[in-house]
Design a protein around this motif. Structure first.
Motif, PDB file in Angstrom:
ATOM      1  N   GLU A 155       0.831  -1.202   0.000  1.00  0.00           N
ATOM      2  CA  GLU A 155       0.000   0.000   0.000  1.00  0.00           C
ATOM      3  C   GLU A 155       0.867   1.254   0.000  1.00  0.00           C
ATOM      4  N   PHE A 156       0.340   2.294  -0.605  1.00  0.00           N
ATOM      5  CA  PHE A 156       0.989   3.593  -0.663  1.00  0.00           C
ATOM      6  C   PHE A 156       0.066   4.586   0.021  1.00  0.00           C
ATOM      7  N   TYR A 157       0.587   5.415   0.915  1.00  0.00           N
ATOM      8  CA  TYR A 157      -0.225   6.349   1.690  1.00  0.00           C
ATOM      9  C   TYR A 157       0.191   7.792   1.407  1.00  0.00           C
ATOM     10  N   TYR A 158      -0.784   8.612   1.026  1.00  0.00           N
ATOM     11  CA  TYR A 158      -0.596  10.054   0.943  1.00  0.00           C
ATOM     12  C   TYR A 158      -1.196  10.618   2.220  1.00  0.00           C
ATOM     13  N   ILE A 159      -0.390  11.290   3.026  1.00  0.00           N
ATOM     14  CA  ILE A 159      -0.860  11.843   4.293  1.00  0.00           C
ATOM     15  C   ILE A 159      -0.887  13.362   4.164  1.00  0.00           C
ATOM     16  N   PHE A 160      -2.042  13.950   4.455  1.00  0.00           N
ATOM     17  CA  PHE A 160      -2.233  15.390   4.329  1.00  0.00           C
ATOM     18  C   PHE A 160      -2.353  16.020   5.717  1.00  0.00           C
ATOM     19  N   PHE A 161      -1.702  17.166   5.900  1.00  0.00           N
ATOM     20  CA  PHE A 161      -1.629  17.837   7.186  1.00  0.00           C
ATOM     21  C   PHE A 161      -2.026  19.306   7.065  1.00  0.00           C
ATOM     22  N   LYS A 162      -2.357  19.873   8.222  1.00  0.00           N
ATOM     23  CA  LYS A 162      -2.479  21.329   8.351  1.00  0.00           C
ATOM     24  C   LYS A 162      -1.509  21.738   9.451  1.00  0.00           C
ATOM     25  N   ASN A 163      -0.672  22.729   9.146  1.00  0.00           N
ATOM     26  CA  ASN A 163       0.239  23.257  10.155  1.00  0.00           C
ATOM     27  C   ASN A 163      -0.581  24.122  11.093  1.00  0.00           C
ATOM     28  N   ILE A 164      -0.666  23.734  12.344  1.00  0.00           N
ATOM     29  CA  ILE A 164      -1.485  24.450  13.322  1.00  0.00           C
ATOM     30  C   ILE A 164      -0.949  25.857  13.556  1.00  0.00           C
TER      31      ILE A 164
ATOM     32  N   SER B 296      -0.931  24.101   4.304  1.00  0.00           N
ATOM     33  CA  SER B 296      -1.229  22.709   3.975  1.00  0.00           C
ATOM     34  C   SER B 296       0.059  21.998   3.587  1.00  0.00           C
ATOM     35  N   LEU B 297       0.192  20.767   4.051  1.00  0.00           N
ATOM     36  CA  LEU B 297       1.395  19.972   3.801  1.00  0.00           C
ATOM     37  C   LEU B 297       0.987  18.546   3.472  1.00  0.00           C
ATOM     38  N   LYS B 298       1.933  17.788   2.904  1.00  0.00           N
ATOM     39  CA  LYS B 298       1.667  16.379   2.637  1.00  0.00           C
ATOM     40  C   LYS B 298       2.971  15.596   2.667  1.00  0.00           C
ATOM     41  N   THR B 299       2.822  14.284   2.779  1.00  0.00           N
ATOM     42  CA  THR B 299       3.946  13.371   2.646  1.00  0.00           C
ATOM     43  C   THR B 299       3.431  12.077   2.041  1.00  0.00           C
ATOM     44  N   CYS B 300       4.336  11.239   1.604  1.00  0.00           N
ATOM     45  CA  CYS B 300       3.987   9.949   1.010  1.00  0.00           C
ATOM     46  C   CYS B 300       4.850   8.865   1.641  1.00  0.00           C
ATOM     47  N   VAL B 301       4.215   7.768   2.037  1.00  0.00           N
ATOM     48  CA  VAL B 301       4.952   6.618   2.557  1.00  0.00           C
ATOM     49  C   VAL B 301       4.317   5.348   2.003  1.00  0.00           C
ATOM     50  N   ALA B 302       5.102   4.316   1.941  1.00  0.00           N
ATOM     51  CA  ALA B 302       4.599   3.010   1.502  1.00  0.00           C
ATOM     52  C   ALA B 302       4.976   1.976   2.539  1.00  0.00           C
ATOM     53  N   ASP B 303       4.106   0.976   2.703  1.00  0.00           N
ATOM     54  CA  ASP B 303       4.388  -0.035   3.726  1.00  0.00           C
ATOM     55  C   ASP B 303       5.603  -0.884   3.394  1.00  0.00           C
ATOM     56  N   SER B 304       6.117  -0.776   2.191  1.00  0.00           N
ATOM     57  CA  SER B 304       7.336  -1.512   1.830  1.00  0.00           C
ATOM     58  C   SER B 304       8.599  -0.678   2.049  1.00  0.00           C
ATOM     59  N   TYR B 305       8.446   0.592   2.398  1.00  0.00           N
ATOM     60  CA  TYR B 305       9.601   1.462   2.629  1.00  0.00           C
ATOM     61  C   TYR B 305      10.105   1.316   4.063  1.00  0.00           C
ATOM     62  N   ARG B 306      11.381   1.526   4.228  1.00  0.00           N
ATOM     63  CA  ARG B 306      12.022   1.411   5.538  1.00  0.00           C
ATOM     64  C   ARG B 306      11.443   2.411   6.543  1.00  0.00           C
TER      65      ARG B 306
ATOM     66  N   ASN C 146       8.021  17.250  15.440  1.00  0.00           N
ATOM     67  CA  ASN C 146       9.335  16.662  15.172  1.00  0.00           C
ATOM     68  C   ASN C 146       9.469  16.151  13.738  1.00  0.00           C
ATOM     69  N   VAL C 147       9.005  16.963  12.787  1.00  0.00           N
ATOM     70  CA  VAL C 147       9.162  16.614  11.373  1.00  0.00           C
ATOM     71  C   VAL C 147       9.914  17.727  10.650  1.00  0.00           C
ATOM     72  N   ARG C 148      10.609  17.347   9.601  1.00  0.00           N
ATOM     73  CA  ARG C 148      11.295  18.324   8.753  1.00  0.00           C
ATOM     74  C   ARG C 148      10.345  18.721   7.625  1.00  0.00           C
ATOM     75  N   ILE C 149      10.233  20.031   7.410  1.00  0.00           N
ATOM     76  CA  ILE C 149       9.334  20.552   6.383  1.00  0.00           C
ATOM     77  C   ILE C 149      10.161  21.205   5.287  1.00  0.00           C
ATOM     78  N   ASN C 150       9.838  20.848   4.063  1.00  0.00           N
ATOM     79  CA  ASN C 150      10.503  21.382   2.886  1.00  0.00           C
ATOM     80  C   ASN C 150       9.416  21.977   1.992  1.00  0.00           C
ATOM     81  N   THR C 151       9.216  23.268   2.049  1.00  0.00           N
ATOM     82  CA  THR C 151       8.155  23.976   1.328  1.00  0.00           C
ATOM     83  C   THR C 151       6.793  23.418   1.756  1.00  0.00           C
ATOM     84  N   SER C 152       6.113  22.650   0.894  1.00  0.00           N
ATOM     85  CA  SER C 152       4.807  22.093   1.276  1.00  0.00           C
ATOM     86  C   SER C 152       4.876  20.586   1.507  1.00  0.00           C
ATOM     87  N   LEU C 153       6.090  20.058   1.613  1.00  0.00           N
ATOM     88  CA  LEU C 153       6.261  18.620   1.822  1.00  0.00           C
ATOM     89  C   LEU C 153       6.876  18.333   3.189  1.00  0.00           C
TER      90      LEU C 153
END
Length: 86
Positions: free
Chosen positions: A19-28, A33-43, A65-72
Protein backbone atom coordinates in the motif's frame (compact mmCIF):
# COMPACT_ATOMS: atom_id res chain seq x y z
CA UNK A 1 8.70 23.18 16.56
CA UNK A 2 5.71 23.04 14.22
CA UNK A 3 2.62 21.05 15.17
CA UNK A 4 0.79 19.32 12.34
CA UNK A 5 -2.75 17.99 12.40
CA UNK A 6 -3.45 14.96 10.21
CA UNK A 7 -6.39 15.93 7.98
CA UNK A 8 -6.70 12.89 5.75
CA UNK A 9 -4.93 9.79 4.55
CA UNK A 10 -5.42 8.46 1.05
CA UNK A 11 -4.44 4.80 0.72
CA UNK A 12 -3.78 3.36 -2.72
CA UNK A 13 -2.33 0.08 -3.93
CA UNK A 14 1.31 0.35 -4.92
CA UNK A 15 2.16 -0.92 -8.37
CA UNK A 16 5.04 -2.78 -6.71
CA UNK A 17 2.82 -4.52 -4.15
CA UNK A 18 1.61 -3.35 -0.77
CA UNK A 19 0.00 0.00 0.00
CA UNK A 20 0.99 3.59 -0.66
CA UNK A 21 -0.23 6.35 1.69
CA UNK A 22 -0.60 10.05 0.94
CA UNK A 23 -0.86 11.84 4.29
CA UNK A 24 -2.23 15.39 4.33
CA UNK A 25 -1.63 17.84 7.19
CA UNK A 26 -2.48 21.33 8.35
CA UNK A 27 0.24 23.26 10.15
CA UNK A 28 -1.48 24.45 13.32
CA UNK A 29 0.97 27.32 13.75
CA UNK A 30 0.86 28.77 10.22
CA UNK A 31 -2.31 27.31 8.70
CA UNK A 32 -0.39 26.00 5.69
CA UNK A 33 -1.23 22.71 3.97
CA UNK A 34 1.40 19.97 3.80
CA UNK A 35 1.67 16.38 2.64
CA UNK A 36 3.95 13.37 2.65
CA UNK A 37 3.99 9.95 1.01
CA UNK A 38 4.95 6.62 2.56
CA UNK A 39 4.60 3.01 1.50
CA UNK A 40 4.39 -0.04 3.73
CA UNK A 41 7.34 -1.51 1.83
CA UNK A 42 9.60 1.46 2.63
CA UNK A 43 12.02 1.41 5.54
CA UNK A 44 10.58 4.63 7.00
CA UNK A 45 7.03 3.20 7.19
CA UNK A 46 7.68 2.13 10.78
CA UNK A 47 7.90 5.83 11.70
CA UNK A 48 4.40 6.51 10.34
CA UNK A 49 2.55 3.25 11.05
CA UNK A 50 1.21 4.29 14.47
CA UNK A 51 0.01 7.64 13.10
CA UNK A 52 -1.81 5.94 10.20
CA UNK A 53 -3.43 3.40 12.54
CA UNK A 54 -4.62 6.03 15.01
CA UNK A 55 -6.06 8.20 12.24
CA UNK A 56 -7.81 5.16 10.72
CA UNK A 57 -9.38 4.54 14.15
CA UNK A 58 -11.05 7.97 13.84
CA UNK A 59 -8.68 9.59 16.29
CA UNK A 60 -7.53 13.18 15.81
CA UNK A 61 -3.75 13.07 15.56
CA UNK A 62 -1.34 15.97 16.04
CA UNK A 63 2.36 15.42 15.46
CA UNK A 64 5.63 17.30 15.79
CA UNK A 65 9.34 16.66 15.17
CA UNK A 66 9.16 16.61 11.37
CA UNK A 67 11.29 18.32 8.75
CA UNK A 68 9.33 20.55 6.38
CA UNK A 69 10.50 21.38 2.89
CA UNK A 70 8.15 23.98 1.33
CA UNK A 71 4.81 22.09 1.28
CA UNK A 72 6.26 18.62 1.82
CA UNK A 73 6.95 16.81 5.06
CA UNK A 74 10.13 14.75 4.82
CA UNK A 75 8.97 11.13 5.09
CA UNK A 76 12.32 10.24 6.66
CA UNK A 77 11.46 12.42 9.68
CA UNK A 78 10.87 10.81 13.07
CA UNK A 79 7.39 12.16 13.88
CA UNK A 80 6.19 12.28 17.47
CA UNK A 81 2.52 12.19 18.39
CA UNK A 82 1.83 15.05 20.79
CA UNK A 83 -1.93 14.76 21.00
CA UNK A 84 -4.58 12.19 20.21
CA UNK A 85 -8.30 12.59 20.83
CA UNK A 86 -11.27 10.49 19.85
Amino acid sequence: MDKLKVLSINKQPSKYGGEFYYIFFKNIDTGSSLKTCVADSYRNYKNWKNIIEKFNNNEEVIITNVRINTSLVDADSLPEIVEVSA
